[in-house]
Design an enzyme around this catalytic site. Structure first.
Site, mmCIF file in Angstrom:
data_model
loop_
_atom_site.group_PDB
_atom_site.id
_atom_site.type_symbol
_atom_site.label_atom_id
_atom_site.label_comp_id
_atom_site.label_asym_id
_atom_site.label_seq_id
_atom_site.Cartn_x
_atom_site.Cartn_y
_atom_site.Cartn_z
ATOM 1 N N LEU A 154 0.831 -1.197 0.000
ATOM 2 C CA LEU A 154 0.000 0.000 0.000
ATOM 3 C C LEU A 154 0.870 1.254 0.000
ATOM 4 O O LEU A 154 0.534 2.252 -0.654
ATOM 5 C CB LEU A 154 -0.926 0.002 1.217
ATOM 6 N N TYR A 155 1.981 1.230 0.735
ATOM 7 C CA TYR A 155 2.893 2.379 0.735
ATOM 8 C C TYR A 155 3.314 2.717 -0.691
ATOM 9 O O TYR A 155 3.249 3.875 -1.125
ATOM 10 C CB TYR A 155 4.111 2.067 1.593
ATOM 11 N N ALA A 156 3.731 1.698 -1.451
ATOM 12 C CA ALA A 156 4.147 1.930 -2.834
ATOM 13 C C ALA A 156 2.987 2.453 -3.668
ATOM 14 O O ALA A 156 3.170 3.333 -4.522
ATOM 15 C CB ALA A 156 4.698 0.637 -3.432
ATOM 16 N N THR A 192 0.504 4.316 -2.677
ATOM 17 C CA THR A 192 0.266 5.732 -2.386
ATOM 18 C C THR A 192 1.276 6.612 -3.102
ATOM 19 O O THR A 192 0.945 7.711 -3.557
ATOM 20 C CB THR A 192 0.298 6.027 -0.877
ATOM 21 N N LYS A 193 2.520 6.138 -3.211
ATOM 22 C CA LYS A 193 3.537 6.936 -3.897
ATOM 23 C C LYS A 193 3.318 6.945 -5.405
ATOM 24 O O LYS A 193 3.583 7.944 -6.080
ATOM 25 C CB LYS A 193 4.927 6.395 -3.545
#
Length: 336
Positions: free
Chosen positions: A151-153, A155-156
């Site tokens: 999910l972090y990736a 969002t980026k």
């Protein structure tokens, strides 16, 4: 110039703010000082900035739309370095809502501030994690990034697309920097270098995923700062050769927009990095060998040809020297 730096009490943000102050810029720093990790470390970083008369600090959260609007209206930055985010690849599994709030909604508020207050250039942090399931090495900005694994990736990746749309619609320049593994003094205590250094110093075991066989483009903080500052000074232009039939993910024919990798071009195997920590700490590591974690990729390798050609990026600190500098700071700061 007047430059807004978000995440100014963070690892990369504090170093970038200090570099800008040192060359004579006026810096407005913004940070929410959350407790994702020890706020005392953030306060110590901030203390290095507040001795400069040209530094102004705002303790605000990017999710607070009114506070962000007020910061842009009051200080009228000419350029923005956006480094604030909910960090950590693995923490997203525990608290996904924090990532959407900070990394997506917060980024929208920054874009809106740039749109309405005449900012000429926004440089923002992306991540090598956007390459996800892409296994072709070295990672190139011109390759597809349609399959993020965390999910972090995701969002980026969303940040990159949002920035392109704003650059097209409103005409201000946007540069996204895909950071590879950054380490050095004042680093985040939830990342491997400090976790490993503390455990080795105290005779505790360290968890070594993928049995230490994976490689990372470990990049020393001074080289990262140099690349961020050079990128800030290099406004992207439209790619006039782009037909739109086969769009280049790194550039745009309709907007002043650019994506760059920023990292060291020589990846280091994790076991070798641990070996350098052992050498400089004077102690052997007790290693608990584990399989690759879900969401992790076996290797990362940065192709930084474009950033070198267009913005003068020249990473010069190799792992041997970088780890030695990091350990000296670690021992001094933590007295360990």
């Amino acid at each position: 110039m007047r430059i807004l730096v978000t995440g100014a009490a963070g690892f990369i943000g504090s170093h970038v703010a200090l570099a800008l102050l040192s060359r004579g810029d006026q810096v407005i720093g913004l940070d929410n000082h959350n407790d994702y990790y020890d706020p005392a470390l953030k306060a110590a970083r901030l203390a290095r900035l507040q001795s400069h008369g040209a530094y102004t600090h705002l303790r605000s959260d990017l999710v607070d739309r009114g506070a962000v609007e007020d910061a842009f209206a009051r200080y009228k930055p000419e350029r923005v370095v956006h480094l604030a985010a909910q960090a950590g690849v693995r923490y997203a599994a525990q608290n996904p809502h924090a990532y959407i709030a900070s990394n997506v909604t917060g980024f929208l508020h920054v874009l809106e501030g740039c749109r309405h207050h005449g900012v000429e250039h926004l440089v923002f942090a992306s991540t090598s994690s956007v390459y996800g399931a892409n296994t072709r090495m070295p990672y190139s900005e011109h390759a597809s990034t349609e399959h993020p694994l965390t999910l972090y990736a995701a969002t980026k990746k969303a940040n990159e697309m949002m920035a392109h749309s704003y650059a097209h619609l409103y005409g201000f320049a946007c540069t996204g920097l895909r950071f590879f593994t950054v380490y050095g003094p004042w680093g985040r205590p939830d990342m491997a270098p400090i976790l490993f250094a503390r455990a080795i110093s105290q005779g505790q075991p360290i968890k070594v995923f993928n049995h230490g066989r994976h490689k990372r483009s470990f990049t020393y903080i001074d080289d990262i700062v140099d690349g961020v500052v050079h990128s800030l000074d290099t406004l992207p232009a439209r790619n006039e050769a782009w037909s739109g039939l086969q769009p280049d993910p790194a550039t745009s024919g309709v907007a002043p927009y650019r994506i760059y990798n920023i990292g060291h071009a020589q990846p280091v195997q994790l076991l070798d990095f641990i070996g350098l920590l052992e050498k400089n700490l004077g102690r052997k590591a007790q290693m608990e060998m584990l399989p690759l974690q879900v969401g992790d990729v076996p290797d990362t390798e940065a192709d930084v040809t474009d950033l070198m050609a267009n913005a003068g990026f020249r990473p010069v600190v190799g792992a041997e020297e970088g780890v030695a500098r990091f350990v000296r700071w670690y021992r001094d700061y933590y007295q360990d």
